[in-house]
Write an enzyme that holds these catalytic residues in place. Structure first.
Site, PDB file in Angstrom:
ATOM      1  N   GLU A 169       5.417   9.718 -13.368  1.00 43.32           N
ATOM      2  CA  GLU A 169       4.583   8.919 -14.283  1.00 43.32           C
ATOM      3  C   GLU A 169       4.366   7.469 -13.836  1.00 43.32           C
ATOM      4  OE1 GLU A 169       6.499   9.460 -18.076  1.00 43.32           O
ATOM      5  OE2 GLU A 169       5.948  11.561 -18.173  1.00 43.32           O
ATOM      6  N   GLU A 274       5.784  21.314 -16.333  1.00 43.62           N
ATOM      7  CA  GLU A 274       6.375  21.172 -17.673  1.00 43.62           C
ATOM      8  C   GLU A 274       5.486  21.825 -18.738  1.00 43.62           C
ATOM      9  OE1 GLU A 274       7.435  17.077 -18.458  1.00 43.62           O
ATOM     10  OE2 GLU A 274       8.026  16.713 -16.374  1.00 43.62           O
TER      11      GLU A 274
END
Ligand code: GLA
Length: 384
Positions: A169, A274
């Protein structure tokens, strides 16, 4: 002795060792498991099917969880156990027990292991960014700390963790590099340095950049620029991790597919890292037909006692649509990992609203397969 430590002993003793009390299933290797009834076997000719393993499963070594993981999956990621704030809660001292258990369990069952994650702005102690006196670290000191962390963690599992989410991220949809402490102190080469440190320790591990909202055109455009630059300069990056926290009606499938196609065309591995499908109304995305007469709390948590059949079908349809898209990129997609074993342990019960009852995964709260699971089995039987 509990199940996981039995497996660790078994892996120490070698494949042929017979240990009293070890169940047949516990001794199943990948080749046999792949002939079994689960998702991983059904999809094995397309890509691996992975699962995030919770701290709870690792701590309590819940036999039902472990059995389900062996039956259905051939790849594991630690949901939390390898994050800096969990593996080194005081910033410095290592807690190896959980990740060791996970890696031993995976080795005993011939599973592909993901290391998650080395450098992230979240779930990291603030002391990582300061010296003993509490003063902010300068660039060289923070780079040194990053190198030591990556070197120790990647080094311990060299050859046993097959791929790492090296940086998580780092990109902000609107503004390029996220203004994290890593960026603010080290500068925009911090990500490249992290990849170089990891590669120096394990030259065989696949190294990934992992992020959410990978369908977002702004994020894609910025990331593509970074990746092209890295590939030109031989920065050791091998693939991207697309977190894929999605919903029944987002993201736009065309944008999402465009992103996956773009990374595949660049010759990168694509890892879906994910995956989950939120079925609840999103408060940040007000629906056009919200009635003012509906109690907002009830509207926000509409199915506290079970998902209606019609919604189960919608979820199955959505999973089928997503996996049909993945199949078009099977040559580049290395694995698809679900973020949680069953609905009861999903983070989506508490995000973006705390305390709701969500149903984003393939197994229900009793560990029973949902219609979405059966749909993916049927799809594999027809298309893989
Ligand atoms: C991000 C992280 C994961 C996890 C989820 C929420 O996607 O990469 O490790 O923390 O958020 O559960």
């Amino acid at each position: 002795m509990n199940d996981l430590s039995r497996l660790s002993r078994r892996s120490l003793l070698g494949q042929g060792a017979a240990i009293a009390g070890l169940s047949l299933a516990a001794g199943r290797g990948f080749s046999q498991a792949a002939g079994g009834p689960g998702l991983a076997a059904a999809w094995r000719d397309a890509f691996r099917i992975g699962i995030a393993v919770s701290n709870q499963t690792l701590d309590r070594q819940i036999p039902g969880d472990l059995e389900l993981i062996r039956r259905e999956f051939n790849s594991v990621t630690a949901e939390n156990a390898m994050k800096w704030g969990v593996i080194r809660p005081d910033g410095v001292n290592w807690q190896w027990e959980r990740p060791d258990r996970l890696v031993d369990f995976a080795a005993a069952n011939d599973m592909y292991v993901l290391g998650h994650t080395l450098v992230w702005h979240s779930q990291v102690p603030q002391s990582v960014f300061t010296d003993a006196g509490g003063a902010p670290l300068r660039r060289d000191a923070l780079l040194g700390r990053m190198e030591e962390h990556i070197g120790t963690l990647v080094g311990r599992y060299r050859g046993r963790v097959h791929a790492w989410d090296v940086v998580n991220e780092a990109i902000d949809e609107g503004m390029g590099w996220r203004r994290s402490p890593w960026f603010n102190v080290i500068g925009d080469d911090y990500m490249e340095q992290a990849f170089r440190f990891a590669h120096a320790v394990d030259g065989d591990a696949r190294l990934l950049y992992n992020d959410y909202n990978m369908h977002n055109p702004g994020k894609r455009e910025f990331l593509v620029g970074v990746l092209r630059d890295y590939l030109e300069r031989d920065v050791p990056i091998h693939g991207i991790g697309d977190q894929a926290h999605v919903g029944l009606d987002y993201p736009d499938m065309e944008e999402w597919e465009r992103s996956i196609a773009t990374y595949a065309e660049m010759g990168l591995e694509v890892h879906i890292t994910e995956l989950d499908v939120d079925v609840l109304p999103n408060p940040n995305r007000p629906s056009a037909d919200v009635s003012t007469r509906v109690d907002p709390a009830a509207a926000a948590n509409p199915w506290p006692n079970g998902l209606p059949e019609e919604m189960q079908e919608q979820l199955a349809d959505r999973y089928e649509q997503i996996f049909r898209m993945f199949l078009r990129y099977r040559a580049s997609i290395e694995r698809v990992t679900f973020w949680g074993l069953h609905d009861g342990v999903s983070w989506k019960n508490n995000f973006p609203v705390r305390g709701r009852t969500n149903y984003p995964l393939l197994f229900d709260r009793n560990l029973e397969p949902k219609p979405a699971h059966d749909r993916l089995m049927e799809l594999a039987a027809a298309e893989v």
